[in-house]
Write a protein that holds these residues in place. Sequence first.
Motif, PDB file in Angstrom:
ATOM      1  N   PRO A  75       0.828  -1.220   0.000  1.00  0.00           N
ATOM      2  CA  PRO A  75       0.000   0.000   0.000  1.00  0.00           C
ATOM      3  C   PRO A  75       0.862   1.271   0.000  1.00  0.00           C
ATOM      4  O   PRO A  75       1.848   1.372   0.720  1.00  0.00           O
ATOM      5  CB  PRO A  75      -0.816  -0.118   1.287  1.00  0.00           C
ATOM      6  N   ARG A  76       0.475   2.224  -0.841  1.00  0.00           N
ATOM      7  CA  ARG A  76       1.138   3.528  -0.903  1.00  0.00           C
ATOM      8  C   ARG A  76       0.083   4.606  -0.749  1.00  0.00           C
ATOM      9  O   ARG A  76      -0.970   4.538  -1.384  1.00  0.00           O
ATOM     10  CB  ARG A  76       1.824   3.730  -2.252  1.00  0.00           C
ATOM     11  N   ARG A  77       0.375   5.600   0.061  1.00  0.00           N
ATOM     12  CA  ARG A  77      -0.559   6.724   0.222  1.00  0.00           C
ATOM     13  C   ARG A  77      -0.148   7.828  -0.729  1.00  0.00           C
ATOM     14  O   ARG A  77       1.003   8.223  -0.791  1.00  0.00           O
ATOM     15  CB  ARG A  77      -0.553   7.232   1.659  1.00  0.00           C
ATOM     16  N   LEU A  78      -1.127   8.329  -1.446  1.00  0.00           N
ATOM     17  CA  LEU A  78      -0.901   9.439  -2.353  1.00  0.00           C
ATOM     18  C   LEU A  78      -2.103  10.356  -2.228  1.00  0.00           C
ATOM     19  O   LEU A  78      -3.223   9.961  -2.542  1.00  0.00           O
ATOM     20  CB  LEU A  78      -0.751   8.937  -3.795  1.00  0.00           C
ATOM     21  N   GLY A  79      -1.863  11.553  -1.731  1.00  0.00           N
ATOM     22  CA  GLY A  79      -2.969  12.452  -1.447  1.00  0.00           C
ATOM     23  C   GLY A  79      -3.774  11.896  -0.284  1.00  0.00           C
ATOM     24  O   GLY A  79      -3.237  11.554   0.749  1.00  0.00           O
ATOM     25  N   GLY A  80      -5.061  11.746  -0.459  1.00  0.00           N
ATOM     26  CA  GLY A  80      -5.890  11.186   0.597  1.00  0.00           C
ATOM     27  C   GLY A  80      -6.213   9.729   0.369  1.00  0.00           C
ATOM     28  O   GLY A  80      -6.886   9.111   1.183  1.00  0.00           O
ATOM     29  N   ALA A  81      -5.744   9.169  -0.735  1.00  0.00           N
ATOM     30  CA  ALA A  81      -6.112   7.795  -1.081  1.00  0.00           C
ATOM     31  C   ALA A  81      -4.934   6.848  -0.865  1.00  0.00           C
ATOM     32  O   ALA A  81      -3.774   7.243  -0.915  1.00  0.00           O
ATOM     33  CB  ALA A  81      -6.556   7.737  -2.528  1.00  0.00           C
ATOM     34  N   PRO A  86       1.653  -2.927  -7.120  1.00  0.00           N
ATOM     35  CA  PRO A  86       2.357  -4.207  -7.293  1.00  0.00           C
ATOM     36  C   PRO A  86       3.871  -3.994  -7.370  1.00  0.00           C
ATOM     37  O   PRO A  86       4.337  -3.079  -8.037  1.00  0.00           O
ATOM     38  CB  PRO A  86       1.806  -4.746  -8.610  1.00  0.00           C
ATOM     39  N   ILE A  87       4.600  -4.833  -6.654  1.00  0.00           N
ATOM     40  CA  ILE A  87       6.063  -4.777  -6.678  1.00  0.00           C
ATOM     41  C   ILE A  87       6.605  -6.188  -6.854  1.00  0.00           C
ATOM     42  O   ILE A  87       5.938  -7.168  -6.524  1.00  0.00           O
ATOM     43  CB  ILE A  87       6.643  -4.160  -5.381  1.00  0.00           C
ATOM     44  N   GLU A  88       7.819  -6.279  -7.382  1.00  0.00           N
ATOM     45  CA  GLU A  88       8.481  -7.573  -7.477  1.00  0.00           C
ATOM     46  C   GLU A  88       9.002  -7.963  -6.109  1.00  0.00           C
ATOM     47  O   GLU A  88       9.441  -7.126  -5.339  1.00  0.00           O
ATOM     48  CB  GLU A  88       9.638  -7.514  -8.469  1.00  0.00           C
ATOM     49  N   VAL A  89       8.970  -9.258  -5.829  1.00  0.00           N
ATOM     50  CA  VAL A  89       9.382  -9.759  -4.526  1.00  0.00           C
ATOM     51  C   VAL A  89      10.869 -10.131  -4.591  1.00  0.00           C
ATOM     52  O   VAL A  89      11.305 -10.812  -5.523  1.00  0.00           O
ATOM     53  CB  VAL A  89       8.542 -10.996  -4.133  1.00  0.00           C
ATOM     54  N   ARG A  90      11.636  -9.634  -3.599  1.00  0.00           N
ATOM     55  CA  ARG A  90      13.058  -9.980  -3.531  1.00  0.00           C
ATOM     56  C   ARG A  90      13.223 -11.481  -3.256  1.00  0.00           C
ATOM     57  O   ARG A  90      12.332 -12.136  -2.733  1.00  0.00           O
ATOM     58  CB  ARG A  90      13.732  -9.206  -2.395  1.00  0.00           C
ATOM     59  N   ARG A  91      14.392 -12.013  -3.598  1.00  0.00           N
ATOM     60  CA  ARG A  91      14.650 -13.453  -3.473  1.00  0.00           C
ATOM     61  C   ARG A  91      14.514 -13.950  -2.036  1.00  0.00           C
ATOM     62  O   ARG A  91      13.897 -14.984  -1.786  1.00  0.00           O
ATOM     63  CB  ARG A  91      16.053 -13.767  -3.997  1.00  0.00           C
ATOM     64  N   ASP A  92      15.062 -13.213  -1.070  1.00  0.00           N
ATOM     65  CA  ASP A  92      14.983 -13.665   0.319  1.00  0.00           C
ATOM     66  C   ASP A  92      13.557 -13.549   0.862  1.00  0.00           C
ATOM     67  O   ASP A  92      13.115 -14.382   1.656  1.00  0.00           O
ATOM     68  CB  ASP A  92      15.973 -12.911   1.210  1.00  0.00           C
ATOM     69  N   ARG A  93      12.801 -12.553   0.402  1.00  0.00           N
ATOM     70  CA  ARG A  93      11.402 -12.434   0.835  1.00  0.00           C
ATOM     71  C   ARG A  93      10.540 -13.526   0.197  1.00  0.00           C
ATOM     72  O   ARG A  93       9.609 -14.021   0.812  1.00  0.00           O
ATOM     73  CB  ARG A  93      10.853 -11.054   0.484  1.00  0.00           C
ATOM     74  N   LYS A 150      -2.322  -3.680 -11.485  1.00  0.00           N
ATOM     75  CA  LYS A 150      -1.188  -3.327 -12.356  1.00  0.00           C
ATOM     76  C   LYS A 150      -1.266  -1.884 -12.843  1.00  0.00           C
ATOM     77  O   LYS A 150      -0.251  -1.282 -13.170  1.00  0.00           O
ATOM     78  CB  LYS A 150      -1.141  -4.284 -13.542  1.00  0.00           C
ATOM     79  N   ALA A 151      -2.453  -1.313 -12.842  1.00  0.00           N
ATOM     80  CA  ALA A 151      -2.629   0.065 -13.294  1.00  0.00           C
ATOM     81  C   ALA A 151      -1.908   1.057 -12.402  1.00  0.00           C
ATOM     82  O   ALA A 151      -1.583   2.161 -12.827  1.00  0.00           O
ATOM     83  CB  ALA A 151      -4.120   0.404 -13.355  1.00  0.00           C
ATOM     84  N   PHE A 152      -1.631   0.664 -11.153  1.00  0.00           N
ATOM     85  CA  PHE A 152      -0.962   1.572 -10.208  1.00  0.00           C
ATOM     86  C   PHE A 152       0.536   1.299 -10.127  1.00  0.00           C
ATOM     87  O   PHE A 152       1.219   1.788  -9.231  1.00  0.00           O
ATOM     88  CB  PHE A 152      -1.581   1.427  -8.817  1.00  0.00           C
ATOM     89  N   ALA A 153       1.090   0.526 -11.061  1.00  0.00           N
ATOM     90  CA  ALA A 153       2.508   0.183 -11.021  1.00  0.00           C
ATOM     91  C   ALA A 153       3.400   1.416 -11.164  1.00  0.00           C
ATOM     92  O   ALA A 153       4.534   1.405 -10.685  1.00  0.00           O
ATOM     93  CB  ALA A 153       2.840  -0.826 -12.125  1.00  0.00           C
ATOM     94  N   HIS A 154       2.895   2.479 -11.782  1.00  0.00           N
ATOM     95  CA  HIS A 154       3.697   3.671 -11.956  1.00  0.00           C
ATOM     96  C   HIS A 154       3.888   4.437 -10.637  1.00  0.00           C
ATOM     97  O   HIS A 154       4.683   5.364 -10.580  1.00  0.00           O
ATOM     98  CB  HIS A 154       3.052   4.595 -12.993  1.00  0.00           C
ATOM     99  N   LEU A 155       3.174   4.050  -9.578  1.00  0.00           N
ATOM    100  CA  LEU A 155       3.282   4.747  -8.300  1.00  0.00           C
ATOM    101  C   LEU A 155       4.402   4.220  -7.399  1.00  0.00           C
ATOM    102  O   LEU A 155       4.596   4.732  -6.320  1.00  0.00           O
ATOM    103  CB  LEU A 155       1.950   4.650  -7.531  1.00  0.00           C
ATOM    104  N   LYS A 156       5.111   3.180  -7.846  1.00  0.00           N
ATOM    105  CA  LYS A 156       6.160   2.669  -6.965  1.00  0.00           C
ATOM    106  C   LYS A 156       7.375   3.589  -6.979  1.00  0.00           C
ATOM    107  O   LYS A 156       7.747   4.143  -8.001  1.00  0.00           O
ATOM    108  CB  LYS A 156       6.566   1.243  -7.309  1.00  0.00           C
ATOM    109  N   TRP A 157       7.943   3.763  -5.820  1.00  0.00           N
ATOM    110  CA  TRP A 157       9.135   4.594  -5.675  1.00  0.00           C
ATOM    111  C   TRP A 157      10.018   4.058  -4.607  1.00  0.00           C
ATOM    112  O   TRP A 157       9.718   3.188  -3.885  1.00  0.00           O
ATOM    113  CB  TRP A 157       8.786   6.057  -5.398  1.00  0.00           C
TER     114      TRP A 157
END
Length: 157
Positions: A75-81, A86-93, A150-157
């Motif tokens: 989950p990422r907060r942007l504004g009030g929402a 979606p993120i890729e999972v690291r190998r150890d996770r 997947k539509a929110f993939a551009h929000l990862k930082w």
Amino acid sequence: MPRHVYKRLPVKSDPIYESHEVAKLINYIMRDGKKSIARQVVYFVLNKMKKDGSDPLKVLNQALANVAPVHEVKPRRLGGASYLVPIEVRRDRRLFLALNWVVDAAISRSNKEFKTFGEKLYAELMDAVKGQGSAVAKRQQTEKLAEANKAFAHLKW
């Protein structure tokens, strides 16, 4: 500037199979610091796999590969929402999630079919190798949620 850098302790591979995954599985099964009991359970499962005529390490690695997710949501907060990104999972996770899902699925199996936890764990690992079972369903659910967002993939930082 970070105040304290976390130093991860290395996990020693187990003495019999010399595998990192087996040592991690023993640690995840352990309750109240009783490692010898957790070892007995894991070695019982691996010996049962060996009696079936298959290589226990290959079976374990195949089961973990079938359970480990490639993507998950965060989950990422942007504004009030709040958006599920979606993120890729690291190998150890991936290993952590796969082992925890297998152990949790084995714990939640019904007691009518199996008498001991070792039998439940064995059944869950064999189901995971076949692509069935609760742990594989959990992976599919997680990846389906990531695909749906997947539509929110551009929000990862």
